[in-house]
Enzyme design. Sequence first.
Site, PDB file in Angstrom:
ATOM      1  N   ASP A   1      15.365  10.658 -14.408  1.00 31.79           N
ATOM      2  CA  ASP A   1      14.699  11.958 -14.325  1.00 31.79           C
ATOM      3  C   ASP A   1      14.671  12.655 -15.678  1.00 31.79           C
ATOM      4  OD1 ASP A   1      13.926  12.023 -11.725  1.00 31.79           O
ATOM      5  OD2 ASP A   1      15.458  13.440 -11.048  1.00 31.79           O
TER       6      ASP A   1
ATOM      7  N   TYR B   1      -2.294  12.815 -13.154  1.00 31.25           N
ATOM      8  CA  TYR B   1      -1.840  13.838 -12.209  1.00 31.25           C
ATOM      9  C   TYR B   1      -0.412  14.231 -12.539  1.00 31.25           C
ATOM     10  CZ  TYR B   1      -5.124  11.172  -9.151  1.00 31.25           C
ATOM     11  OH  TYR B   1      -6.176  10.488  -8.605  1.00 31.25           O
TER      12      TYR B   1
ATOM     13  N   TYR C   1       6.316   0.708 -12.548  1.00 30.27           N
ATOM     14  CA  TYR C   1       5.195   1.510 -12.027  1.00 30.27           C
ATOM     15  C   TYR C   1       4.469   2.198 -13.178  1.00 30.27           C
ATOM     16  CZ  TYR C   1       2.800   5.612 -10.172  1.00 30.27           C
ATOM     17  OH  TYR C   1       1.872   6.595  -9.917  1.00 30.27           O
TER      18      TYR C   1
ATOM     19  N   LYS D   1       0.464   1.760 -14.973  1.00 27.07           N
ATOM     20  CA  LYS D   1      -0.516   2.816 -15.292  1.00 27.07           C
ATOM     21  C   LYS D   1      -0.910   2.739 -16.767  1.00 27.07           C
ATOM     22  CE  LYS D   1      -0.778   4.747 -11.216  1.00 27.07           C
ATOM     23  NZ  LYS D   1      -1.973   4.515 -10.394  1.00 27.07           N
TER      24      LYS D   1
ATOM     25  N   PRO E   1      19.046   8.975 -11.920  1.00 24.86           N
ATOM     26  CA  PRO E   1      18.752   8.234 -13.149  1.00 24.86           C
ATOM     27  C   PRO E   1      17.251   8.188 -13.421  1.00 24.86           C
ATOM     28  CG  PRO E   1      20.247   6.977 -11.739  1.00 24.86           C
ATOM     29  CD  PRO E   1      19.794   8.165 -10.943  1.00 24.86           C
TER      30      PRO E   1
ATOM     31  N   TYR F   1      -2.929   9.516   0.702  1.00 25.97           N
ATOM     32  CA  TYR F   1      -2.688  10.967   0.588  1.00 25.97           C
ATOM     33  C   TYR F   1      -3.768  11.665  -0.247  1.00 25.97           C
ATOM     34  CZ  TYR F   1      -0.173  15.199  -0.977  1.00 25.97           C
ATOM     35  OH  TYR F   1       0.190  16.484  -1.299  1.00 25.97           O
TER      36      TYR F   1
ATOM     37  N   SER G   1      -1.048   8.944 -14.089  1.00 28.05           N
ATOM     38  CA  SER G   1       0.083   9.807 -13.744  1.00 28.05           C
ATOM     39  C   SER G   1       0.714  10.384 -15.002  1.00 28.05           C
ATOM     40  CB  SER G   1       1.126   8.961 -13.004  1.00 28.05           C
ATOM     41  OG  SER G   1       2.353   9.643 -12.924  1.00 28.05           O
ATOM     42  N   ALA G   2       1.308  11.559 -14.860  1.00 30.41           N
ATOM     43  CA  ALA G   2       2.056  12.151 -15.970  1.00 30.41           C
ATOM     44  C   ALA G   2       3.266  11.300 -16.343  1.00 30.41           C
ATOM     45  CB  ALA G   2       2.517  13.558 -15.584  1.00 30.41           C
TER      46      ALA G   2
HETATM   47  P1  NAD Z   1      -1.004   6.589  -1.169  1.00 35.54           P
HETATM   48  O1  NAD Z   1      -0.050   5.454  -1.063  1.00 35.54           O
HETATM   49  O2  NAD Z   1      -0.961   7.645  -0.123  1.00 35.54           O
HETATM   50  O3  NAD Z   1      -2.497   6.037  -1.258  1.00 35.54           O
HETATM   51  C1  NAD Z   1      -2.820   4.789  -1.837  1.00 35.54           C
HETATM   52  C2  NAD Z   1      -3.717   4.052  -0.863  1.00 35.54           C
HETATM   53  O4  NAD Z   1      -4.108   2.806  -1.434  1.00 35.54           O
HETATM   54  C3  NAD Z   1      -3.041   3.734   0.468  1.00 35.54           C
HETATM   55  O5  NAD Z   1      -3.869   4.175   1.525  1.00 35.54           O
HETATM   56  C4  NAD Z   1      -2.904   2.209   0.466  1.00 35.54           C
HETATM   57  O6  NAD Z   1      -2.990   1.674   1.775  1.00 35.54           O
HETATM   58  C5  NAD Z   1      -4.052   1.798  -0.434  1.00 35.54           C
HETATM   59  N1  NAD Z   1      -3.881   0.535  -1.178  1.00 35.54           N
HETATM   60  C6  NAD Z   1      -2.816   0.139  -1.903  1.00 35.54           C
HETATM   61  N2  NAD Z   1      -3.067  -1.057  -2.471  1.00 35.54           N
HETATM   62  C7  NAD Z   1      -4.325  -1.409  -2.106  1.00 35.54           C
HETATM   63  C8  NAD Z   1      -5.157  -2.540  -2.367  1.00 35.54           C
HETATM   64  N3  NAD Z   1      -4.726  -3.554  -3.123  1.00 35.54           N
HETATM   65  N4  NAD Z   1      -6.406  -2.563  -1.850  1.00 35.54           N
HETATM   66  C9  NAD Z   1      -6.845  -1.545  -1.066  1.00 35.54           C
HETATM   67  N5  NAD Z   1      -6.094  -0.467  -0.764  1.00 35.54           N
HETATM   68  C10 NAD Z   1      -4.855  -0.407  -1.282  1.00 35.54           C
HETATM   69  O7  NAD Z   1      -0.811   7.228  -2.622  1.00 35.54           O
HETATM   70  P2  NAD Z   1      -1.396   8.565  -3.225  1.00 35.54           P
HETATM   71  O8  NAD Z   1      -0.265   9.513  -3.384  1.00 35.54           O
HETATM   72  O9  NAD Z   1      -2.611   8.971  -2.491  1.00 35.54           O
HETATM   73  O10 NAD Z   1      -1.763   8.051  -4.686  1.00 35.54           O
HETATM   74  C11 NAD Z   1      -3.064   7.612  -5.027  1.00 35.54           C
HETATM   75  C12 NAD Z   1      -3.057   7.148  -6.466  1.00 35.54           C
HETATM   76  O11 NAD Z   1      -2.613   8.215  -7.293  1.00 35.54           O
HETATM   77  C13 NAD Z   1      -2.119   5.970  -6.752  1.00 35.54           C
HETATM   78  O12 NAD Z   1      -2.742   5.101  -7.666  1.00 35.54           O
HETATM   79  C14 NAD Z   1      -0.912   6.633  -7.384  1.00 35.54           C
HETATM   80  O13 NAD Z   1      -0.234   5.761  -8.261  1.00 35.54           O
HETATM   81  C15 NAD Z   1      -1.546   7.795  -8.124  1.00 35.54           C
HETATM   82  N6  NAD Z   1      -0.621   8.916  -8.347  1.00 35.54           N
HETATM   83  C16 NAD Z   1      -0.014   9.519  -7.278  1.00 35.54           C
HETATM   84  C17 NAD Z   1       0.883  10.556  -7.494  1.00 35.54           C
HETATM   85  C18 NAD Z   1       1.582  11.224  -6.334  1.00 35.54           C
HETATM   86  O14 NAD Z   1       2.555  11.954  -6.559  1.00 35.54           O
HETATM   87  N7  NAD Z   1       1.154  11.059  -5.092  1.00 35.54           N
HETATM   88  C19 NAD Z   1       1.156  11.003  -8.793  1.00 35.54           C
HETATM   89  C20 NAD Z   1       0.502  10.383  -9.859  1.00 35.54           C
HETATM   90  C21 NAD Z   1      -0.395   9.336  -9.619  1.00 35.54           C
HETATM   91  C1  UD1 Z   2       8.491  11.054  -9.421  1.00 36.13           C
HETATM   92  C2  UD1 Z   2       8.502   9.741 -10.155  1.00 36.13           C
HETATM   93  C3  UD1 Z   2       7.253   9.649 -11.016  1.00 36.13           C
HETATM   94  C4  UD1 Z   2       6.002   9.798 -10.159  1.00 36.13           C
HETATM   95  C5  UD1 Z   2       6.080  11.115  -9.374  1.00 36.13           C
HETATM   96  C6  UD1 Z   2       4.933  11.179  -8.397  1.00 36.13           C
HETATM   97  C7  UD1 Z   2      10.854   9.121 -10.467  1.00 36.13           C
HETATM   98  C8  UD1 Z   2      11.973   8.995 -11.441  1.00 36.13           C
HETATM   99  N1  UD1 Z   2       9.714   9.648 -10.958  1.00 36.13           N
HETATM  100  O1  UD1 Z   2       8.460  12.096 -10.364  1.00 36.13           O
HETATM  101  O2  UD1 Z   2       7.207   8.420 -11.691  1.00 36.13           O
HETATM  102  O3  UD1 Z   2       4.839   9.804 -10.955  1.00 36.13           O
HETATM  103  O4  UD1 Z   2       7.304  11.160  -8.630  1.00 36.13           O
HETATM  104  O5  UD1 Z   2       4.841  12.436  -7.840  1.00 36.13           O
HETATM  105  O6  UD1 Z   2      10.968   8.751  -9.321  1.00 36.13           O
HETATM  106  N2  UD1 Z   2      14.461  16.175  -6.504  1.00 36.13           N
HETATM  107  C9  UD1 Z   2      15.653  16.559  -5.912  1.00 36.13           C
HETATM  108  N3  UD1 Z   2      15.968  16.017  -4.695  1.00 36.13           N
HETATM  109  C10 UD1 Z   2      15.151  15.113  -4.058  1.00 36.13           C
HETATM  110  C11 UD1 Z   2      13.936  14.744  -4.667  1.00 36.13           C
HETATM  111  C12 UD1 Z   2      13.632  15.278  -5.901  1.00 36.13           C
HETATM  112  O7  UD1 Z   2      16.406  17.352  -6.453  1.00 36.13           O
HETATM  113  O8  UD1 Z   2      15.497  14.649  -2.959  1.00 36.13           O
HETATM  114  C13 UD1 Z   2      14.101  16.766  -7.808  1.00 36.13           C
HETATM  115  C14 UD1 Z   2      13.979  15.754  -8.934  1.00 36.13           C
HETATM  116  O9  UD1 Z   2      15.210  15.539  -9.548  1.00 36.13           O
HETATM  117  C15 UD1 Z   2      12.951  16.454  -9.834  1.00 36.13           C
HETATM  118  C16 UD1 Z   2      12.060  17.211  -8.856  1.00 36.13           C
HETATM  119  O10 UD1 Z   2      12.834  17.363  -7.668  1.00 36.13           O
HETATM  120  O11 UD1 Z   2      13.590  17.391 -10.667  1.00 36.13           O
HETATM  121  C17 UD1 Z   2      10.769  16.478  -8.516  1.00 36.13           C
HETATM  122  O12 UD1 Z   2      11.065  15.165  -8.084  1.00 36.13           O
HETATM  123  P1  UD1 Z   2       9.934  14.184  -7.498  1.00 36.13           P
HETATM  124  O13 UD1 Z   2       9.170  14.871  -6.443  1.00 36.13           O
HETATM  125  O14 UD1 Z   2      10.601  12.893  -7.154  1.00 36.13           O
HETATM  126  O15 UD1 Z   2       8.908  13.979  -8.710  1.00 36.13           O
HETATM  127  P2  UD1 Z   2       9.161  13.475 -10.227  1.00 36.13           P
HETATM  128  O16 UD1 Z   2      10.593  13.283 -10.513  1.00 36.13           O
HETATM  129  O17 UD1 Z   2       8.418  14.383 -11.128  1.00 36.13           O
END
Ligand code: NAD
Ligand code: UD1
Length: 343
Positions: free
Chosen positions: A295, A176, A148, A152, A293, A11, A124-125
Site C-alpha cells: 500500500d 482510473y 496486475y 496494464k 504490504p 462493474y 489504472s492509477a
Molecule cells: P469486473 O471484473 O467487474 O469487470 C470485468 C469484466 O470482464 C467481467 O464481467 C469479466 O467477466 C469480464 N472478462 C474478464 N476477462 C474476460 C475475457 N478474457 N473475455 C471476455 N470478458 C472477460 O471489473 P471492473 O471493476 O469493471 O474493471 C473493468 C476494467 O477496469 C478492468 O480492466 C480493470 O482492470 C480496470 N480497472 C478497474 C478498477 C476498479 O477499481 N474497479 C480500477 C482501475 C482499473
Molecule cells: C487497490 C489495488 C490497486 C487497484 C485498486 C483498484 C492493492 C495493493 N492495490 O488499490 O492495484 O488498482 O485497488 O481499485 O491491492 N483499506 C483498509 N481496509 C480494507 C481495505 C482497504 O483499510 O479492508 C484501505 C487501504 O489500505 C487503502 C484504502 O483503504 O488505504 C483503499 O484501498 P483499496 O480499496 O484496496 O484500493 P487501493 O489500495 O487504492
Amino acid sequence: MNFLLTGGLGYIGSHTAAVLQQAGHHVVLLDNLSNSRLEVADRIGRITGTRPVTEVGDVLDTIRVRMALRHYRIDAVVHFAGLKAVGESVAQPLAYYHNNVAGTVSLLQAMAAEGVRSLVFSSSATVYGQPQYLPLDESHPTSATNPYGRTKLHIEQMLHDLAASDATWRIAILRYFNPVGAHASGLLGEDPNGIPNNLMPYIARVAAGQLPHLNVWGNDYPTPDGTGIRDYLHVMDLAEGHRAALEHLQRTTTPCDVFNLGTGRGTSVLEMVRTFEQATGQSVPYRIAPRRPGDVAECWADPTKAQRVLGWRAERSLHDMCASTWAFTAGQRSAPAPHILAV
Ligand code: NAD
Ligand code: UD1
C-alpha cells in the site's frame, strides 16, 4: 453510434453501457462471465428500456471478436475485459498475462483486421507505482509493483507502439483512480465474489452485518489521521468519462493519448467510514490493523487534462458514493434469486 464493450457485464462496463444507451448509442456487450452474470444485461434493460445485445464470449477468441465487430458494424471499442485482483495476480501471473495482455493482442488483431481503429482502454492509477509527487499527473513516471500492474503497463506500451506504427488509430488510455458507488436505481453496482479486498465493498459488507468489522490497514501513515488516502470517484462519473472519451476520439487527430480519471480530492479511510455512517445511518465498526504490504500512503489525481481535453469532470460527492453503494447492497440482500429476474 455502435460500441462494443468487452467486459461489459462487469462493474464499470455495466454502468458505462447504461450511460451510453441513455445517450442514444447502441451497445454490444462481449463478456465471458468469469466475473459477472448475464442477469446484469436484464438490469441495464430495466434502467434504459433496452436490453443490450450481449455476446457470451472471450476476447481471446479473435474470430469471434471479428464476427461481432463486423456483424454489429462497430464504430469503437471500450476494452474493460480483464482480471483485476492484485493478490491473485501475484499467485497466478500467467493467468493475468494471458487474459489481460494476450486478450488485448487478440482484440487489437480483430480490430485491425476489421478496420475498427477507435479504442478506449481501462488502465489504472496503479501504473504510477509509489508516488514521487502529488497530485499525480499523466507525466508522472510509471512503474509496477505486481503482475496486475505490469499487465496494464505492458498494454499501455503496446497501444503506444501500435499508434506509432499506424497514425489512423484513435486510442484513449484512461487511468482510473478508485471507482466506487453504484447506479442510482440500485440495480447495478459492485458485488465481488468472496471477501472483498477493496475498501468500499468491505465497508458495505460490514454495514450489512455480513462481516464483523473493518480492518483499517494502518493508522501510522504520514497523513492527517494516519490512515491511507485515495481518490475515490463515483462509478457514474467514471461511466460518463468513457462517453466523453468516445466522443473525443471522433474529433481528435492524436493517435494515442492518456487521461487520469479521478476527482483530484483525497479521502482517508476513517473519513470514508464516517461519511458512510452519516450517509446511510448504518454503523461500521472498525479495528486498526497493521499496514497492508504494497500500500502507498497517499494517491490522488491531477484530473485537469481530462477536464481540458475531454470536457469531463467528476461531479458526484463522497456522500452520494456511500449512499448509492448502500442502496445497491441493501437491494441485493432483498432481491429475488437471479434466475427469477432473467427474461
Ligand atoms: P469486473 O471484473 O467487474 O469487470 C470485468 C469484466 O470482464 C467481467 O464481467 C469479466 O467477466 C469480464 N472478462 C474478464 N476477462 C474476460 C475475457 N478474457 N473475455 C471476455 N470478458 C472477460 O471489473 P471492473 O471493476 O469493471 O474493471 C473493468 C476494467 O477496469 C478492468 O480492466 C480493470 O482492470 C480496470 N480497472 C478497474 C478498477 C476498479 O477499481 N474497479 C480500477 C482501475 C482499473
Ligand atoms: C487497490 C489495488 C490497486 C487497484 C485498486 C483498484 C492493492 C495493493 N492495490 O488499490 O492495484 O488498482 O485497488 O481499485 O491491492 N483499506 C483498509 N481496509 C480494507 C481495505 C482497504 O483499510 O479492508 C484501505 C487501504 O489500505 C487503502 C484504502 O483503504 O488505504 C483503499 O484501498 P483499496 O480499496 O484496496 O484500493 P487501493 O489500495 O487504492
